[in-house]
Design a protein around this motif. Sequence first.
Motif, PDB file in Angstrom:
ATOM      1  N   ALA A 215       0.751  -1.308   0.137  1.00 11.22           N
ATOM      2  CA  ALA A 215      -0.139   0.012  -0.035  1.00 11.22           C
ATOM      3  C   ALA A 215       0.904   1.393   0.080  1.00 11.22           C
ATOM      4  N   LYS A 216       1.865   1.103   0.793  1.00  9.30           N
ATOM      5  CA  LYS A 216       2.910   2.387   0.942  1.00  9.30           C
ATOM      6  C   LYS A 216       3.617   2.686  -0.465  1.00  9.30           C
ATOM      7  N   ASN A 217       3.726   1.494  -1.560  1.00 14.47           N
ATOM      8  CA  ASN A 217       4.474   1.542  -2.412  1.00 14.47           C
ATOM      9  C   ASN A 217       3.521   1.642  -3.766  1.00 14.47           C
ATOM     10  N   THR A 218       2.161   2.087  -3.608  1.00 17.13           N
ATOM     11  CA  THR A 218       1.152   1.846  -4.690  1.00 17.13           C
ATOM     12  C   THR A 218       1.562   2.710  -5.954  1.00 17.13           C
ATOM     13  N   SER A 219       2.137   3.853  -5.707  1.00 18.50           N
ATOM     14  CA  SER A 219       2.502   4.926  -7.005  1.00 18.50           C
ATOM     15  C   SER A 219       3.575   4.183  -7.865  1.00 18.50           C
ATOM     16  N   ASN A 220       4.435   3.183  -7.220  1.00 20.31           N
ATOM     17  CA  ASN A 220       5.367   2.697  -7.927  1.00 20.31           C
ATOM     18  C   ASN A 220       5.072   1.354  -8.552  1.00 20.31           C
ATOM     19  N   LEU A 221       3.779   0.886  -8.069  1.00 19.71           N
ATOM     20  CA  LEU A 221       3.256  -0.181  -8.792  1.00 19.71           C
ATOM     21  C   LEU A 221       2.168  -0.002  -9.828  1.00 19.71           C
TER      22      LEU A 221
END
Length: 632
Positions: free
Chosen positions: A542-548
């Motif tokens: 969730a904390k890396n959503t923008s990277n995924l």
Amino acid sequence: MSGCLSKRCCTFIRSNFVNSRWFPRPIVMQHSTRSDVVEVPNLGSVGLDRSRTKYNLKEVLPFSAFLTDSFGREHNYLRISLTEKCNLRCQYCMPAEGVPLSPKSHLLSTDEITEISRLFVSQGVNKIRLTGGEPLVRPDILKIVDNLAKLDGIENIAMTTNGIALERKLPALKEAGLSQLNISLDTLNPAKFEFITRRKGWSHVMRAIDKAIELNYTPLKINCVVMRGLNEDEIDDFVQLTQTKPIDVRFIEYMPFDGNKWNDKKLVPMKEMLEKIETRWPALERIGDLPNDTSKAYKVPGFKGTIGFIASMSQPFCGTCNRLRLTADGNLKVCLFGNSEVSLRDILRSGATEEELLTVIGVAVGRKKKQHAGMFKLAKMKNRPMILIGKYYIEVLTMYYTGNILLMKRKLSFLKDRENVSSVKKPKDNYMMRKVGARMLDRFSHKVGGTFSYATYSIINGDCARAFSTGHDGDADVCLTHVDQHGKAKMVDVSGKNITERVATASGRVWLGGKAFDLLKVNKLSKGDVLTVSEVAGILAAKNTSNLIPLCHNIPLSKISVTLKLDDDTESVMVEATAKTTGLTGVEMEALVAVSVASLTVYDMCKAVTHDITIGDIKLTHKSGGKRDFSQ
């Protein structure tokens, strides 16, 4: 209703059939002591007996256009699945771990089943069969049978059951109105029964058969699915059973469905079964079939019962099919093997009128294909994906049903004004326009002002090519926000939005099967603590959503929680994630990514035990703080 026909019924007959090819002369409605009788003088020109002055409406009126497909097949038989649950795990029907179950709120209620059935019966359906899952596990089964048996026009209420719980319930079911019975039984060997069904209960089924005969269910139909290497050696034993019992044993060719690992080597075709039986009983004779029968009937002279063959794979009977199917969650399937469905449940719950519901039913029936794809293609097809008929058509209907006329007008305007509308050809199949669509589209035309071209009709009906956003800010409600007016991906500018507290919750489920689930419960999987690791994985994701997800904004989360719970009934793990922030845009994707990655982590840590794991039902369940709050 007593006395003469209702004013509404008379108006319907006059408006639809008077002065048409069905009634070249006016109908005169006169009083009668029966509500379904109408005086019909001078109708010799349409083939009716001049000596009779009274006809039942069903004798006079043509069969409903809503239930007649483009090949002229009239559908007067509705099969209703009452539940997805079953107390057996038959190998040809479902995987050992069972099937994903829909939430109770997604299933049709008793009243909804009755209402939808009443609508079908009003259009000419005279036979309803209750199926499952196993219909007898539904606690309101007696109420459902009683309600359906009271419908005006119904002639036959049937049920297909595995018989496990039938013996004690059958007397009450018969009193409620159950008129026909099919019992599934694939072996006369108790040990083999347990192997096939993965459960005990053979003796219960045999007692149920005797009870049904005692209560004069004649002929009692016994459904036997024949599988090579499993029970084809018992074909003669089943035939022998008809010597002393007034039953109709129907041998069914093994059919492909999701999860039953179908292959053609297990198939025993009708021709082979027939040759085997004739070797022992050479006098076996063919007897007549009723119209629309799926079974080809035979009889050994002198035997009390009969046998039949349902050869869906080797000798399809699509040309005479008169069946429609309603799934437990309210989806209409026009073909058992078809992969197209439309949700009557959603339309009914939206407050749609009878006419609107019939319109959707008519379009679905009109699109029924001439025949199924054939056994080898069927084996590769998914049996129950949710594919709505006519994506834009249903979308526009939904807007209309929910009273959102403004949004519907904008949607239709958007579809009409697209640059490539003129290139859309008139569809070859004009069934919808010919029978039910013309009135509906004319009503839409009245709502939005103006008339529709065939190109617009094609778009609404889902026959158009690619559609993308116009990119106009004023049309934000009906645009794909991440696509510009040229169809190219773009990141949404959120700088003009208000800063608010935004919360989103998503959920999903991982079905593990018995072995992996049991190991997970006692925390004995080789990779360690599955639930804790999956929870951490979901939070990190969730904390890396923008990277995924490329076009997602990088959002500072104030909270992300991931919970995993075990569900013993379905041998599955329920995953839920809630994300929270204070900012310009929502956190739906963060919650969905957390659920997805947590589910994948469960899969990864359990795959050493089995690869027969299913991840599904991932969805947004709550969203607040933005323009459109949402909860389900």
